[in-house]
Structure formats: C-alpha cells, structure tokens
Design a protein around this motif. Structure first.
Motif, PDB file in Angstrom:
ATOM      1  N   LEU A 117      -4.574   0.018   5.287  1.00  0.00           N
ATOM      2  CA  LEU A 117      -5.574   1.126   5.218  1.00  0.00           C
ATOM      3  C   LEU A 117      -6.835   1.036   5.690  1.00  0.00           C
ATOM      4  O   LEU A 117      -7.415   0.065   6.225  1.00  0.00           O
ATOM      5  N   PHE A 152       0.886  -1.138   0.111  1.00  0.00           N
ATOM      6  CA  PHE A 152      -0.089  -0.118   0.089  1.00  0.00           C
ATOM      7  C   PHE A 152       0.867   1.211  -0.033  1.00  0.00           C
ATOM      8  O   PHE A 152       2.093   1.422   0.586  1.00  0.00           O
ATOM      9  N   GLN A 153       0.516   2.196  -0.679  1.00  0.00           N
ATOM     10  CA  GLN A 153       1.146   3.449  -0.767  1.00  0.00           C
ATOM     11  C   GLN A 153       0.354   4.503  -0.137  1.00  0.00           C
ATOM     12  O   GLN A 153      -0.851   4.534  -0.317  1.00  0.00           O
ATOM     13  N   PRO A 154       0.945   5.731   0.268  1.00  0.00           N
ATOM     14  CA  PRO A 154       0.433   6.821   0.733  1.00  0.00           C
ATOM     15  C   PRO A 154      -0.444   7.553  -0.247  1.00  0.00           C
ATOM     16  O   PRO A 154       0.280   7.442  -1.448  1.00  0.00           O
ATOM     17  N   GLY A 200      -3.006   5.978  -1.597  1.00  0.00           N
ATOM     18  CA  GLY A 200      -3.851   4.938  -2.220  1.00  0.00           C
ATOM     19  C   GLY A 200      -5.546   5.125  -1.776  1.00  0.00           C
ATOM     20  O   GLY A 200      -5.660   5.748  -0.890  1.00  0.00           O
ATOM     21  N   TYR A 211      -4.264   6.248   5.211  1.00  0.00           N
ATOM     22  CA  TYR A 211      -3.165   5.396   5.047  1.00  0.00           C
ATOM     23  C   TYR A 211      -2.437   5.153   6.449  1.00  0.00           C
ATOM     24  O   TYR A 211      -1.982   6.363   6.932  1.00  0.00           O
ATOM     25  N   LYS A 212      -2.309   3.949   6.904  1.00  0.00           N
ATOM     26  CA  LYS A 212      -1.648   3.606   8.128  1.00  0.00           C
ATOM     27  C   LYS A 212      -0.139   3.237   7.982  1.00  0.00           C
ATOM     28  O   LYS A 212       0.688   3.475   8.806  1.00  0.00           O
ATOM     29  N   SER A 213      -0.139   2.257   7.048  1.00  0.00           N
ATOM     30  CA  SER A 213       1.274   1.683   6.789  1.00  0.00           C
ATOM     31  C   SER A 213       1.171   1.118   5.431  1.00  0.00           C
ATOM     32  O   SER A 213       0.078   1.056   4.992  1.00  0.00           O
ATOM     33  N   SER A 214       2.355   0.643   5.031  1.00  0.00           N
ATOM     34  CA  SER A 214       2.180  -0.136   3.619  1.00  0.00           C
ATOM     35  C   SER A 214       1.423  -1.515   3.826  1.00  0.00           C
ATOM     36  O   SER A 214       1.268  -2.112   2.816  1.00  0.00           O
ATOM     37  N   THR A 255      -9.984   7.348   2.526  1.00  0.00           N
ATOM     38  CA  THR A 255      -9.111   6.109   2.677  1.00  0.00           C
ATOM     39  C   THR A 255      -7.847   6.756   3.474  1.00  0.00           C
ATOM     40  O   THR A 255      -7.307   7.669   3.169  1.00  0.00           O
ATOM     41  N   ASN A 289      -3.071   2.370  -6.020  1.00  0.00           N
ATOM     42  CA  ASN A 289      -2.150   3.104  -5.509  1.00  0.00           C
ATOM     43  C   ASN A 289      -1.949   4.248  -6.688  1.00  0.00           C
ATOM     44  O   ASN A 289      -2.213   4.336  -7.708  1.00  0.00           O
TER      45      ASN A 289
END
Length: 103
Positions: free
Chosen positions: A67, A43-45, A47, A61-64, A59, A90
């Motif tokens: 989400l 996952f990307q910031p 996304g 973003y918490k981490s890769s 959505t 992404n």
C-alpha cells in the motif's frame, strides 16, 4: 428443551467468518512528494493506512503486499524524528498490529 435446565440469557448470536488481519513487515519513505510504502501481507483493496489512529489523506492499493500512503498533508502525520504507530485497516474489519516508524 431440557428438563431442569434454565437459560438466564437471551438474544441473538452473530456468527462472523474468521478475519485474517493484515500484517506490516516494513515501511519505507519515498520523496518528491513524500510517500510511505507500506509492505506486508493480507492487504485488501479499499484498505486504509492510519498513523496514530488517523487515516492518512490517501491510501493507494498496489497489491495484497503493498500500500502507498500519500497526500499533501502527509508530512504533518510523520514529523521528522518522532516515532509514530502505523496500522492498516481492511474493509472486512481486520486491523494490523501497530508498526513503529520514525521518519
């Protein structure tokens, strides 16, 4: 140039770096207010979580690998007892395979 060779097509060739698409391994529900925790990889910031092809209201973003989909209208996206397809898109254009989810 090669003697006797003809080129029948012309134009530009675009070379893009390989994109590693995100993957979804699980979706869990949290309540008060309703949120969906989407876990996976790549996952990307920036996304976006989409349900049946439509981006959810927000959505986070918490981490890769995590989400969170949320928003006041999220319940309408996931009616109780109805199977939906959840995907992650992404910013680099990578899109996950659909993950089937029923609330």
């Amino acid at each position: 140039s090669q003697s006797g060779a003809n080129c029948t097509q012309y134009g530009m060739i675009k070379i893009s770096p390989d994109v590693t698409p995100p993957t979804i391994s699980s979706v869990t529900k949290a309540t008060n207010p309703l949120r969906l925790k989407v876990r996976g990889a790549n996952f990307q910031p920036g996304g976006m979580v989409k349900i049946d092809g439509v981006a959810v209201p927000a959505t986070i973003y918490k981490s890769s690998t995590l989400l969170v989909a949320k928003g006041s209208t999220l319940k309408g996206f996931v009616p109780k007892g109805v199977e939906v397809n959840i995907t992650v898109t992404n910013p680099d254009g990578g899109v996950s395979a659909p993950f089937k989810y029923t609330r």
